[in-house]
Design a protein around this motif. Structure first.
Motif, PDB file in Angstrom:
ATOM      1  N   ASN A 229     -18.578  72.370 -46.940  1.00  0.00           N
ATOM      2  CA  ASN A 229     -17.266  72.626 -46.323  1.00  0.00           C
ATOM      3  C   ASN A 229     -17.270  72.066 -44.902  1.00  0.00           C
ATOM      4  OD1 ASN A 229     -15.891  74.135 -48.415  1.00  0.00           O
ATOM      5  ND2 ASN A 229     -17.341  75.786 -48.029  1.00  0.00           N
ATOM      6  N   VAL A 230     -17.250  70.759 -44.829  1.00  0.00           N
ATOM      7  CA  VAL A 230     -17.471  70.079 -43.544  1.00  0.00           C
ATOM      8  C   VAL A 230     -16.496  70.512 -42.462  1.00  0.00           C
ATOM      9  CG1 VAL A 230     -16.301  68.098 -44.578  1.00  0.00           C
ATOM     10  CG2 VAL A 230     -17.431  67.794 -42.399  1.00  0.00           C
ATOM     11  N   PHE A 231     -15.247  70.828 -42.821  1.00  0.00           N
ATOM     12  CA  PHE A 231     -14.263  71.115 -41.771  1.00  0.00           C
ATOM     13  C   PHE A 231     -14.329  72.545 -41.264  1.00  0.00           C
ATOM     14  CE2 PHE A 231     -12.821  67.504 -44.228  1.00  0.00           C
ATOM     15  CZ  PHE A 231     -12.873  66.562 -43.216  1.00  0.00           C
ATOM     16  N   ALA A 232     -15.150  73.364 -41.896  1.00  0.00           N
ATOM     17  CA  ALA A 232     -15.407  74.690 -41.346  1.00  0.00           C
ATOM     18  C   ALA A 232     -16.584  74.611 -40.378  1.00  0.00           C
ATOM     19  CB  ALA A 232     -15.699  75.669 -42.471  1.00  0.00           C
ATOM     20  N   TYR A 233     -17.303  73.494 -40.412  1.00  0.00           N
ATOM     21  CA  TYR A 233     -18.456  73.309 -39.533  1.00  0.00           C
ATOM     22  C   TYR A 233     -18.175  72.247 -38.468  1.00  0.00           C
ATOM     23  CZ  TYR A 233     -21.215  76.179 -42.694  1.00  0.00           C
ATOM     24  OH  TYR A 233     -21.695  77.222 -43.430  1.00  0.00           O
ATOM     25  N   GLY A 234     -17.967  71.029 -38.895  1.00  0.00           N
ATOM     26  CA  GLY A 234     -17.810  69.937 -37.943  1.00  0.00           C
ATOM     27  C   GLY A 234     -18.340  68.670 -38.589  1.00  0.00           C
ATOM     28  N   LEU A 235     -17.688  67.548 -38.302  1.00  0.00           N
ATOM     29  CA  LEU A 235     -18.112  66.279 -38.892  1.00  0.00           C
ATOM     30  C   LEU A 235     -19.538  65.913 -38.482  1.00  0.00           C
ATOM     31  CD1 LEU A 235     -14.769  64.341 -38.449  1.00  0.00           C
ATOM     32  CD2 LEU A 235     -16.010  64.528 -40.625  1.00  0.00           C
ATOM     33  N   ASP A 236     -19.914  66.285 -37.261  1.00  0.00           N
ATOM     34  CA  ASP A 236     -21.253  65.938 -36.798  1.00  0.00           C
ATOM     35  C   ASP A 236     -22.331  66.698 -37.576  1.00  0.00           C
ATOM     36  OD1 ASP A 236     -22.880  64.427 -34.856  1.00  0.00           O
ATOM     37  OD2 ASP A 236     -23.469  66.419 -34.164  1.00  0.00           O
ATOM     38  N   VAL A 237     -21.985  67.875 -38.059  1.00  0.00           N
ATOM     39  CA  VAL A 237     -22.947  68.642 -38.856  1.00  0.00           C
ATOM     40  C   VAL A 237     -23.172  67.932 -40.195  1.00  0.00           C
ATOM     41  CG1 VAL A 237     -23.455  70.884 -39.890  1.00  0.00           C
ATOM     42  CG2 VAL A 237     -22.216  70.776 -37.717  1.00  0.00           C
ATOM     43  N   LEU A 238     -22.095  67.460 -40.801  1.00  0.00           N
ATOM     44  CA  LEU A 238     -22.237  66.650 -42.017  1.00  0.00           C
ATOM     45  C   LEU A 238     -23.121  65.439 -41.734  1.00  0.00           C
ATOM     46  CD1 LEU A 238     -21.482  65.553 -44.850  1.00  0.00           C
ATOM     47  CD2 LEU A 238     -19.390  64.618 -43.829  1.00  0.00           C
ATOM     48  N   GLN A 239     -22.846  64.786 -40.622  1.00  0.00           N
ATOM     49  CA  GLN A 239     -23.613  63.579 -40.292  1.00  0.00           C
ATOM     50  C   GLN A 239     -25.100  63.877 -40.146  1.00  0.00           C
ATOM     51  OE1 GLN A 239     -21.991  61.203 -37.069  1.00  0.00           O
ATOM     52  NE2 GLN A 239     -23.983  60.285 -36.674  1.00  0.00           N
ATOM     53  N   GLU A 240     -25.423  64.990 -39.536  1.00  0.00           N
ATOM     54  CA  GLU A 240     -26.842  65.325 -39.367  1.00  0.00           C
ATOM     55  C   GLU A 240     -27.506  65.623 -40.712  1.00  0.00           C
ATOM     56  OE1 GLU A 240     -27.178  68.267 -36.184  1.00  0.00           O
ATOM     57  OE2 GLU A 240     -27.535  66.574 -34.843  1.00  0.00           O
ATOM     58  N   LEU A 241     -26.755  66.214 -41.634  1.00  0.00           N
ATOM     59  CA  LEU A 241     -27.307  66.439 -42.981  1.00  0.00           C
ATOM     60  C   LEU A 241     -27.532  65.093 -43.671  1.00  0.00           C
ATOM     61  CD1 LEU A 241     -24.995  69.394 -44.109  1.00  0.00           C
ATOM     62  CD2 LEU A 241     -27.415  69.568 -43.487  1.00  0.00           C
ATOM     63  N   LYS A 277     -11.761  57.908 -44.033  1.00  0.00           N
ATOM     64  CA  LYS A 277     -12.636  57.148 -43.148  1.00  0.00           C
ATOM     65  C   LYS A 277     -13.743  57.976 -42.480  1.00  0.00           C
ATOM     66  CE  LYS A 277     -10.921  53.563 -40.851  1.00  0.00           C
ATOM     67  NZ  LYS A 277     -10.286  52.715 -39.802  1.00  0.00           N
ATOM     68  N   LEU A 278     -13.376  59.099 -41.871  1.00  0.00           N
ATOM     69  CA  LEU A 278     -14.382  59.810 -41.052  1.00  0.00           C
ATOM     70  C   LEU A 278     -15.476  60.484 -41.881  1.00  0.00           C
ATOM     71  CD1 LEU A 278     -12.222  61.279 -38.130  1.00  0.00           C
ATOM     72  CD2 LEU A 278     -13.578  59.173 -38.191  1.00  0.00           C
ATOM     73  N   VAL A 279     -15.107  61.114 -43.003  1.00  0.00           N
ATOM     74  CA  VAL A 279     -16.179  61.734 -43.808  1.00  0.00           C
ATOM     75  C   VAL A 279     -17.113  60.657 -44.362  1.00  0.00           C
ATOM     76  CG1 VAL A 279     -14.914  63.850 -44.422  1.00  0.00           C
ATOM     77  CG2 VAL A 279     -14.826  61.884 -45.961  1.00  0.00           C
ATOM     78  N   ARG A 280     -16.582  59.493 -44.636  1.00  0.00           N
ATOM     79  CA  ARG A 280     -17.441  58.392 -45.106  1.00  0.00           C
ATOM     80  C   ARG A 280     -18.418  57.954 -44.016  1.00  0.00           C
ATOM     81  NH1 ARG A 280     -15.256  52.391 -46.944  1.00  0.00           N
ATOM     82  NH2 ARG A 280     -17.279  51.514 -47.568  1.00  0.00           N
ATOM     83  N   MET A 281     -17.898  57.709 -42.820  1.00  0.00           N
ATOM     84  CA  MET A 281     -18.780  57.335 -41.702  1.00  0.00           C
ATOM     85  C   MET A 281     -19.856  58.383 -41.477  1.00  0.00           C
ATOM     86  SD  MET A 281     -16.397  55.743 -38.773  1.00  0.00           S
ATOM     87  CE  MET A 281     -17.763  55.726 -37.625  1.00  0.00           C
ATOM     88  N   ALA A 282     -19.447  59.648 -41.585  1.00  0.00           N
ATOM     89  CA  ALA A 282     -20.380  60.745 -41.314  1.00  0.00           C
ATOM     90  C   ALA A 282     -21.382  60.933 -42.443  1.00  0.00           C
ATOM     91  CB  ALA A 282     -19.614  62.036 -41.064  1.00  0.00           C
ATOM     92  N   GLY A 283     -21.124  60.314 -43.600  1.00  0.00           N
ATOM     93  CA  GLY A 283     -22.158  60.322 -44.633  1.00  0.00           C
ATOM     94  C   GLY A 283     -21.849  61.052 -45.926  1.00  0.00           C
TER      95      GLY A 283
END
Lengths: 399, 399
Positions: A229-241, A277-283
């Motif tokens: 649930n990336v938007f409850a956390y933050g895009l950067d958290v997704l990226q770090e995963l 775009k952004l979720v893709r960049m973030a991984g």
């Protein structure tokens, strides 16, 4: 020069867009310009925002005339992470009346600092052994308050029906009845027993700083994918995963909460920017977004653009678009026409509500997909295929 | 029973609010109810969402008739963290058309699992030695592309003028000219040299998983406060910073990016919920939000409610409300009337644009505050006070 170009949709009653654009370009970078001494201008010129374009759309609303303006922000002004970029391009500005951020264009130097998907469309096809067709995904149903034996039965039926990917409900958190680790273990076992090359996306939840370790441990225990649930956390958290090499399974971005900043027409972010775009960049290897068909619907152009941004040519791998909600087997031809072969057909009620259970529901979807890819009509295929026939009888065809 | 009650503002053309409310209460919890066997109802009843109230407001818009409905979600359904709670109450629902989450009420058992501010209003007063008056805060101006000597001069002038708290610009990230650690060190030194009990809120930025360590190190080096762009990261990230005992300084929540989900009238979250209640629960000692006066303005009722939620009776310490933007000394009486003694008067241009520089700007604000608290009019005080007189001459009084 490395930079990000932000495009905004905004309004002005007096069409003073040049003034507004200059105000943004300066106000969100160095503050002032014309009144600075020559020496300071020289010192600051690599930090100055730049108006790239101003285009009136011709539309007039109660907020005034509409325009799309693009501003370039030098990468020298921010660290190469999404929080810094979002604060730069839409921090204070998001609070400044009626304005919507509709696109971000990253220079290659900048884009390269983002990971993109680890697996992407091709990697997921390898993992599931599903080539030359859209994949079929389904979700557990009504699992809150149930135990692992309930989940196990559902998972088994879905896999037996030929579902490629099963995902947790996004509102299933870590809980005593179906703890994260138990779900990981049962997923591994049931997939092995089924003999299928399927994935089970376990919902990765909990406190932010514990997610990485939990995800790594899950992978060691046999997790095959994660829902997040990336938007409850933050895009950067997704990226770090996504950046963590030990989290060696695909990650599925769920759009929960994102409607809060994409659904209003003139505020927030465009759906395609965030969910494409952004979720893709973030991984994210998969991006879920509302289909244009169900009751929780996204307008068709935004849904199509989201899929387009997930797949378009870029330095990153492709993210699998998953238009979701309101999907039943009769919609497969429309989905195929709208989203093409590189998409995932995702259903909940359309699988579990089948008179032959989730297994029959899964089969009906796979039959529909096979028919459509072979250029056969569903009606024709249904003559031979009982599960598909039953599904069409129950839910009909087309939108 | 431990639960969270969510209140939504939504619309329906046919006023079928009971059906809608029941649909949410079931759809976001156990899925179905009436068709379940008795035994399963027994098993699931502690997980079932409950319609608490339905109230039509009487307003009719193009989206239909408006109502506010409240749904209770049992805490048994989620882990006690904000990501899980937000996904539960406004995950899928945020994508479901025209709907706004206007409030969340946490049962005490649940609220106790959140830290609230470490210092709060009283702690900040201790730290700054400023009692019985609103505090005065200011921001660095035009610091992008500048070096530490530029920052140092500004900081010194602001402190000399009597500013209680100085904050970084939220768009100042870690960068070679003014690196985080250098700012921390210079802040400590300049505050010591000034002989004042002031705070300097350094912008805590970078990758999510590195923030805690960076913040701890900054504290060791003498940081006195942090600014944090919580909405570019996530509320849970703020909470983890607040929970860390080694990060023993106040944290200031900046509203950057929050406009994306608070500014539209019928979508997203209410400003007061996000910038008032949630940042407080998550542990912000200060909450910045747009004042009702400037060009980047929040409607007055929302600004007042935000301050109210930051301060209202609760199990948590109080968060200092900081209405920001468009503030000059002439507005101090209005600010005092609207926000009272437990608020912070925050200015950028209103300090730096003073003809006697930031030092004169700081003095003018402190003179205005002293006058207002003493029940004196600004005009009267200005007779004796040159800096205030100059400010009033330049910016005028009142709104």
């Amino acid at each position: 020069m490395s930079e990000v170009i932000a495009t905004y949709r905004l309004f002005d009653k007096k069409s003073q867009f040049e003034k507004k654009a200059e105000g943004i370009a300066l106000g969100l970078t160095i503050g002032s310009w014309t009144d600075l001494p020559q020496l300071e201008q020289e010192q600051l010129k690599n930090h100055k925002g730049r108006v790239v374009s101003i285009q009136e759309t011709g539309r007039e609303t109660e907020n005034g005339r509409e325009a799309e303006i693009s501003i370039a922000y030098p990468a020298a002004n921010f660290s190469a992470d999404l929080p810094a970029i979002l604060v730069t391009v839409f921090g204070k500005l998001s609070l400044d009346g009626v304005i919507r951020l509709i696109d971000l264009k990253f220079s290659d130097t900048l884009a390269k600092q983002f990971p993109g998907p680890k697996f992407g469309v091709n990697g997921i096809r390898e993992k599931t052994g599903a080539f030359n067709r859209p994949l079929v995904m389904s979700i557990f149903k009504g699992v809150i308050g149930r135990d692992t034996s309930y989940l196990e039965k559902q998972l088994y039926a879905q896999l037996k029906g030929g579902i490629d990917i099963v995902k947790d409900d996004e509102i299933l958190f870590d809980n005593p009845l179906t703890p994260f680790e138990e779900r990981v273990k049962l997923g591994k076992r049931v997939i092995q027993e089924s003999g299928k090359k399927a994935l089970y996306a376990v919902n990765l939840t909990g406190r932010t700083s514990e997610l990485k370790e939990k995800a790594r441990k899950g992978v060691e225990m046999g997790a095959s994918a994660y829902l997040f649930n990336v938007f409850a956390y933050g895009l950067d958290v997704l990226q770090e995963l996504a950046e963590d090499p030990a989290i060696s399974v695909p990650i599925m971005a769920h759009p929960a909460v994102s409607g809060a900043f994409t659904s209003a027409p003139f505020h927030g972010f465009s759906t395609e920017l965030v969910l494409g775009k952004l979720v893709r960049m973030a991984g994210a290897d998969f991006t879920l977004f509302p289909s244009p068909y169900g009751s929780v619907a996204l307008e068709r152009p935004a849904a199509l653009k989201t899929a387009e941004m997930a797949l378009e040519q870029s330095i990153h791998k492709q993210t699998f678009p998953v238009p979701s909600a309101g999907i039943h087997p009769g919609l497969v031809p429309v989905l195929y026409e709208d989203f093409g072969i590189n998409s995932i057909i995702n259903a909940g009620g359309g699988v579990h509500g089948h008179p032959n259970g989730a297994e029959g529901g899964g089969r009906a979807f796979r039959q529909a997909v096979d028919a459509v890819v072979a250029g056969q009509s569903l009606e024709e295929a249904a003559k031979e295929m009982e599960d598909l026939r039953t599904a069409l009888h129950l839910w009909g065809t087309g939108k």
